[in-house]
Design a protein around this motif. Structure first.
Motif, PDB file in Angstrom:
ATOM      1  N   ILE A  10      49.170  13.714  53.852  1.00  0.00           N
ATOM      2  CA  ILE A  10      50.434  13.558  53.119  1.00  0.00           C
ATOM      3  C   ILE A  10      50.428  12.184  52.465  1.00  0.00           C
ATOM      4  CG2 ILE A  10      52.940  13.473  53.278  1.00  0.00           C
ATOM      5  CD1 ILE A  10      52.739  15.252  55.747  1.00  0.00           C
ATOM      6  N   SER A  11      50.525  12.123  51.179  1.00  0.00           N
ATOM      7  CA  SER A  11      50.545  10.848  50.460  1.00  0.00           C
ATOM      8  C   SER A  11      51.973  10.355  50.326  1.00  0.00           C
ATOM      9  CB  SER A  11      49.908  11.019  49.078  1.00  0.00           C
ATOM     10  OG  SER A  11      50.626  11.974  48.329  1.00  0.00           O
ATOM     11  N   LEU A  12      52.152   9.074  50.598  1.00  0.00           N
ATOM     12  CA  LEU A  12      53.464   8.432  50.493  1.00  0.00           C
ATOM     13  C   LEU A  12      53.395   7.315  49.470  1.00  0.00           C
ATOM     14  CD1 LEU A  12      54.433   8.130  54.272  1.00  0.00           C
ATOM     15  CD2 LEU A  12      55.309   9.811  52.637  1.00  0.00           C
ATOM     16  N   SER A  13      54.426   7.202  48.679  1.00  0.00           N
ATOM     17  CA  SER A  13      54.528   6.081  47.753  1.00  0.00           C
ATOM     18  C   SER A  13      55.277   4.939  48.424  1.00  0.00           C
ATOM     19  CB  SER A  13      55.249   6.502  46.466  1.00  0.00           C
ATOM     20  OG  SER A  13      56.612   6.805  46.745  1.00  0.00           O
ATOM     21  N   PHE A  14      55.255   3.790  47.807  1.00  0.00           N
ATOM     22  CA  PHE A  14      55.927   2.614  48.367  1.00  0.00           C
ATOM     23  C   PHE A  14      57.423   2.854  48.524  1.00  0.00           C
ATOM     24  CE2 PHE A  14      57.864  -1.625  48.084  1.00  0.00           C
ATOM     25  CZ  PHE A  14      57.166  -2.275  49.090  1.00  0.00           C
ATOM     26  N   THR A  15      58.022   3.619  47.616  1.00  0.00           N
ATOM     27  CA  THR A  15      59.469   3.870  47.664  1.00  0.00           C
ATOM     28  C   THR A  15      59.867   4.780  48.807  1.00  0.00           C
ATOM     29  OG1 THR A  15      59.168   5.678  46.076  1.00  0.00           O
ATOM     30  CG2 THR A  15      59.769   3.510  45.184  1.00  0.00           C
ATOM     31  N   ASP A  16      58.905   5.475  49.410  1.00  0.00           N
ATOM     32  CA  ASP A  16      59.229   6.362  50.531  1.00  0.00           C
ATOM     33  C   ASP A  16      59.442   5.606  51.832  1.00  0.00           C
ATOM     34  OD1 ASP A  16      59.029   8.665  48.948  1.00  0.00           O
ATOM     35  OD2 ASP A  16      56.851   8.755  49.222  1.00  0.00           O
ATOM     36  N   PHE A  17      58.986   4.353  51.890  1.00  0.00           N
ATOM     37  CA  PHE A  17      59.148   3.564  53.103  1.00  0.00           C
ATOM     38  C   PHE A  17      60.576   3.027  53.195  1.00  0.00           C
ATOM     39  CE2 PHE A  17      54.538   3.091  52.338  1.00  0.00           C
ATOM     40  CZ  PHE A  17      54.070   3.566  53.558  1.00  0.00           C
ATOM     41  N   PRO A  18      61.089   2.816  54.409  1.00  0.00           N
ATOM     42  CA  PRO A  18      62.404   2.154  54.561  1.00  0.00           C
ATOM     43  C   PRO A  18      62.357   0.749  53.972  1.00  0.00           C
ATOM     44  CG  PRO A  18      61.711   3.172  56.622  1.00  0.00           C
ATOM     45  CD  PRO A  18      60.526   3.245  55.700  1.00  0.00           C
ATOM     46  N   GLU A  19      63.511   0.218  53.634  1.00  0.00           N
ATOM     47  CA  GLU A  19      63.568  -1.085  52.973  1.00  0.00           C
ATOM     48  C   GLU A  19      63.016  -2.190  53.857  1.00  0.00           C
ATOM     49  OE1 GLU A  19      67.329  -3.464  51.815  1.00  0.00           O
ATOM     50  OE2 GLU A  19      66.821  -2.278  50.022  1.00  0.00           O
ATOM     51  N   ASP A  20      63.284  -2.113  55.155  1.00  0.00           N
ATOM     52  CA  ASP A  20      62.763  -3.138  56.064  1.00  0.00           C
ATOM     53  C   ASP A  20      61.230  -3.147  56.059  1.00  0.00           C
ATOM     54  OD1 ASP A  20      65.272  -3.929  56.726  1.00  0.00           O
ATOM     55  OD2 ASP A  20      65.343  -2.842  58.636  1.00  0.00           O
ATOM     56  N   VAL A  21      60.622  -1.981  55.982  1.00  0.00           N
ATOM     57  CA  VAL A  21      59.170  -1.891  55.931  1.00  0.00           C
ATOM     58  C   VAL A  21      58.652  -2.433  54.602  1.00  0.00           C
ATOM     59  CG1 VAL A  21      57.188  -0.321  55.993  1.00  0.00           C
ATOM     60  CG2 VAL A  21      59.143   0.080  57.500  1.00  0.00           C
ATOM     61  N   GLN A  22      59.369  -2.130  53.530  1.00  0.00           N
ATOM     62  CA  GLN A  22      58.983  -2.654  52.221  1.00  0.00           C
ATOM     63  C   GLN A  22      59.010  -4.177  52.214  1.00  0.00           C
ATOM     64  OE1 GLN A  22      61.693  -0.846  49.456  1.00  0.00           O
ATOM     65  NE2 GLN A  22      60.715   1.175  49.561  1.00  0.00           N
ATOM     66  N   LEU A  23      60.063  -4.763  52.788  1.00  0.00           N
ATOM     67  CA  LEU A  23      60.167  -6.226  52.836  1.00  0.00           C
ATOM     68  C   LEU A  23      59.055  -6.829  53.689  1.00  0.00           C
ATOM     69  CD1 LEU A  23      64.031  -6.572  53.222  1.00  0.00           C
ATOM     70  CD2 LEU A  23      62.670  -7.423  51.308  1.00  0.00           C
ATOM     71  N   CYS A  24      58.718  -6.154  54.775  1.00  0.00           N
ATOM     72  CA  CYS A  24      57.640  -6.652  55.639  1.00  0.00           C
ATOM     73  C   CYS A  24      56.310  -6.663  54.884  1.00  0.00           C
ATOM     74  CB  CYS A  24      57.544  -5.787  56.886  1.00  0.00           C
ATOM     75  SG  CYS A  24      56.271  -6.306  58.046  1.00  0.00           S
ATOM     76  N   ILE A  25      56.052  -5.619  54.113  1.00  0.00           N
ATOM     77  CA  ILE A  25      54.810  -5.554  53.338  1.00  0.00           C
ATOM     78  C   ILE A  25      54.788  -6.645  52.277  1.00  0.00           C
ATOM     79  CG2 ILE A  25      53.471  -4.141  51.731  1.00  0.00           C
ATOM     80  CD1 ILE A  25      54.483  -1.676  53.249  1.00  0.00           C
ATOM     81  N   LEU A  26      55.922  -6.820  51.594  1.00  0.00           N
ATOM     82  CA  LEU A  26      55.992  -7.830  50.527  1.00  0.00           C
ATOM     83  C   LEU A  26      55.809  -9.238  51.082  1.00  0.00           C
ATOM     84  CD1 LEU A  26      58.967  -6.499  48.350  1.00  0.00           C
ATOM     85  CD2 LEU A  26      56.535  -6.470  47.779  1.00  0.00           C
ATOM     86  N   SER A  27      56.206  -9.459  52.335  1.00  0.00           N
ATOM     87  CA  SER A  27      56.145 -10.811  52.896  1.00  0.00           C
ATOM     88  C   SER A  27      54.711 -11.301  53.076  1.00  0.00           C
ATOM     89  CB  SER A  27      56.888 -10.866  54.232  1.00  0.00           C
ATOM     90  OG  SER A  27      56.220 -10.095  55.217  1.00  0.00           O
ATOM     91  N   LEU A  47      64.995  -6.517  45.532  1.00  0.00           N
ATOM     92  CA  LEU A  47      64.227  -6.596  46.766  1.00  0.00           C
ATOM     93  C   LEU A  47      63.428  -7.895  46.827  1.00  0.00           C
ATOM     94  CD1 LEU A  47      63.789  -4.606  49.182  1.00  0.00           C
ATOM     95  CD2 LEU A  47      61.630  -3.968  48.092  1.00  0.00           C
ATOM     96  N   CYS A  48      62.846  -8.261  45.703  1.00  0.00           N
ATOM     97  CA  CYS A  48      62.037  -9.484  45.654  1.00  0.00           C
ATOM     98  C   CYS A  48      62.884 -10.743  45.646  1.00  0.00           C
ATOM     99  CB  CYS A  48      61.129  -9.466  44.421  1.00  0.00           C
ATOM    100  SG  CYS A  48      59.874  -8.167  44.467  1.00  0.00           S
ATOM    101  N   ARG A  49      64.171 -10.602  45.367  1.00  0.00           N
ATOM    102  CA  ARG A  49      65.078 -11.748  45.377  1.00  0.00           C
ATOM    103  C   ARG A  49      65.810 -11.907  46.703  1.00  0.00           C
ATOM    104  NH1 ARG A  49      67.997 -11.102  39.422  1.00  0.00           N
ATOM    105  NH2 ARG A  49      66.222 -11.837  38.161  1.00  0.00           N
TER     106      ARG A  49
END
Length: 456
Positions: A10-27, A47-49
Motif C-alpha cells: 500500500i503506497s502512502l503519500s506524505f499527506t496521508d500521515f498525521p500532522e504530528d508525524v509530518q512535523l517529526c519528519i520535517l524536523s 506547517l513549515c511555519r
C-alpha cells in the motif's frame, strides 16, 4: 495468515500521515529543504511555519543536550531565529588560539552556556598543581527582542544569572562592558573587535545598540573546510587572502573614514581606551584519535613549578610535532618545536629489558605540591602502565636547514615517547634523565581541573 504472494503493498503519500508525524519528519530536514518543501503546497506553508512544534523540535534535537533552548532570548523569540543563530554560533564551540600577538594566555575556549555562548581565556596555573585557570571574558546571546548581543568583559566582573541577556538587566555599569563584533573569516579564523558608534550615537545608547550579528560562516564549501583542518596552527593561502580582504575593506580610503573618525571622537569624549581587536585561529584537531594518539592539546610541567600547554600535531609529511602553545604567537614560532620526529611507528608492550631500563632509570617531572606522594598524582587504576613506545629521532634539519652540519646541534637528539594505558603520554631525550608527562587539558568537551576565576 496471508501467503507471500497475497501480500499487497500500500503506497502512502506524505499527506496521508498525521500532522504530528509530518512535523517529526520535517524536523530532520535543513532550513533550505524546509523552505523548498513549503513551496510545493499552500497547506505546507503553515506547517513549515509552525514555530512551537517544528522549529523548537529542530533546535531541541540539535542543541537541547548542550543548552536550554527555552531560555534563549528570555523565551520570547522565535525558534526559527534561534535555530539560524545557533547554527552560526556552533562553529565557535571548542578551542582557539590567539594569533598575531604575544600573550601569556593564548588559549581561548568557547562553550555552550544556559542561554548564551561563553568565551574564556585558559591559562596554566602558577600554584604548583595541574589546575588551569579559566577566565570568562566574552558573552554572546540574544535579547528578548531578537537582537544579537556580543559583549566583552575585560575585568571579569559580570556574572550571568537567571535568563537575562539585556545589559539593562545585568545590574552593571555599561562602561564596564565593551560591545564587540564577532566576525568569521572563513571557518577557522575569527576577529573580535570593538563595536564603535555610528551616526553620532553612542554604542551603548538605546538608539543604537551596536551589536552586530556574527557574519555567515557558510561561505566555504565543505571540501575547502576540510583542507583548512589538515594542519592546526597554520593558515592556507586561501584563508590568508580572505583575511587580507577583510582588513583591506576595513581600512580602504574613503570606504568608511567618516564613521571611523566619528567613532574615534566618541571614544575620546567618553574617555575610555579602545579595546584592541583580537584574532583567533581554531585548533581543529585538539583531541587524540585511535589513528593519532598523541594529537591534541596537553599540559605538563617543564620544571617543578612551571605548567605549560603543548599542542601536538601530525603534519603533512608524516611527522609529529610538539610545540609550546605560547610559542605559536611569536614570530617564526613554527621553527621552534619542543620535538619533531618523522617516526610514527609504535613498539607494543612488553618492551625489551634495555628499553625498560631506559624508562625506569628516569625521573618524572612532577609539581612540587605532588612530588612527595606519587599516589596523589595518578589514581591507582591509572598508574603509568606503558601501553607502547615510540623511538624518537628529533631531527629539525627539515625545518631549519642552516643548522644541519653544525658542530654542536642540540636540535638533533634521540629520544623516546611512552604512551600510557590511561591515554596520556610522556617523552624524554636520551641525553637527559627525566620524563615530561603530559595530561589532557579537556575531555568530552569539558576542561579538566579548571579553576573558575571571575577576575584577577
Amino acid at each position: 495468515m496471508a501467503k507471500p504472494d497475497e501480500i499487497h503493498t500500500i503506497s502512502l503519500s506524505f499527506t496521508d500521515f498525521p500532522e504530528d508525524v509530518q512535523l517529526c519528519i520535517l524536523s530532520f530536514l535543513t532550513p533550505s529543504d524546509i523552505s523548498n518543501f513549503a513551496c510545493t503546497s499552500k497547506r505546507f506553508v503553515s506547517l513549515c511555519r509552525d514555530d512551537r512544534r517544528l522549529w523548537f523540535s529542530m533546535c531541541n534535537r540539535k542543541w537541547g543536550s548542550k543548552t536550554q533552548i527555552n531560555k534563549w532570548g528570555n523565551g520570547k523569540i522565535s525558534y526559527k531565529l534561534l535555530y539560524n543563530t545557533l547554527l552560526e554560533y556552533e562553529n565557535l564551540i571548542g578551542f582557539w588560539r590567539r594569533s598575531g600577538a604575544e600573550s601569556d594566555s593564548p588559549l581561548i575556549f568557547f562553550e555552550w552556556g544556559t542561554f548564551h555562548i561563553a568565551g574564556s581565556r585558559v591559562k596554566p596555573s602558577r600554584n604548583g598543581t595541574y589546575e588551569v585557570i579559566k577566565l570568562p571574558f566574552l558573552w554572546m546571546g540574544i535579547t528578548s527582542k531578537g537582537e544579537i548581543v556580543n559583549y566583552l568583559d575585560p575585568v571579569g566582573k559580570v556574572e550571568l544569572s537567571g535568563n537575562v541577556m539585556n545589559l539593562d538587566d545585568l545590574g552593571v555599569v555599561e562602561s564596564e562592558l565593551v560591545p564587540v563584533n564577532v566576525n568569521f573569516v572563513g571557518r577557522t579564523h575569527v576577529v573580535v573587535e570593538e563595536n564603535g558608534t555610528a551616526f553620532g550615537y553612542s554604542c551603548n545608547s538605546p538608539q543604537n545598540r551596536g551589536f552586530k550579528k556574527v557574519s555567515s560562516s557558510g561561505n566555504m564549501r565543505e571540501e575547502e573546510y576540510e583542507d583548512l583542518c589538515v594542519s592546526p596552527g597554520s593558515l592556507p593561502d586561501r584563508l590568508m587572502s580572505d583575511i587580507y580582504q577583510y582588513f583591506a575593506n576595513k581600512t580602504s580610503p574613503g570606504g568608511n573614514g567618516s564613521a571611523r573618525r566619528q567613532r574615534r571622537r566618541e571614544r575620546e569624549r567618553q574617555g575610555r581606551r579602545k579595546w584592541e581587536p583580537e584574532d583567533y585561529v581554531k585548533i581543529v584537531n585538539c583531541s587524540p584519535t585511535p589513528a593519532r594518539p598523541l594529537q591534541g592539546l596537553w599540559k605538563g610541567f617543564r620544571d617543578e613549578t612551571t605548567l605549560e600547554f603543548f599542542l601536538v600535531s601530525y603534519d603533512d609529511i608524516g611527522g609529529i610535532a610538539c610545540r609550546r602553545l605560547v610559542e605559536l604567537c611569536k614570530p617564526f614560532s613554527a621553527y621552534a618545536p619542543v620535538f619533531w620526529t618523522s617516526n610514527t611507528t609504535f613498539i607494543e608492550s612488553p618492551l625489551s629489558s634495555e628499553e625498560e631500563n631506559i624508562y625506569e632509570g628516569r625521573m618524572h617531572i612532577q609539581p612540587l605540591a605532588e612530588a612527595d606522594d606519587l599516589c596523589d598524582i595518578l589514581p591507582s587504576a591509572d598508574k603509568r602502565v606503558i601501553l607502547c613506545m615510540l623511538c624518537m629521532n628529533s631531527s629539525y634539519d627539515l625545518v631549519i636547514p642552516d643548522l644541519a652540519g653544525s658542530t654542536v646541534n642540540p636540535r638533533q637528539a634521540e629520544g623516546r615517547i611512552w604512551q600510557y594505558e590511561n591515554g596520556t603520554f610522556g617523552f624524554g631525550f636520551l641525553r637527559d634523565n627525566y620524563v615530561i608527562d603530559l595530561r589532557c587539558i579537556a575531555q568530552n568537551g569539558r576542561i579538566l581541573e579548571a579553576a573558575y576565576i571571575s577576575g584577577e
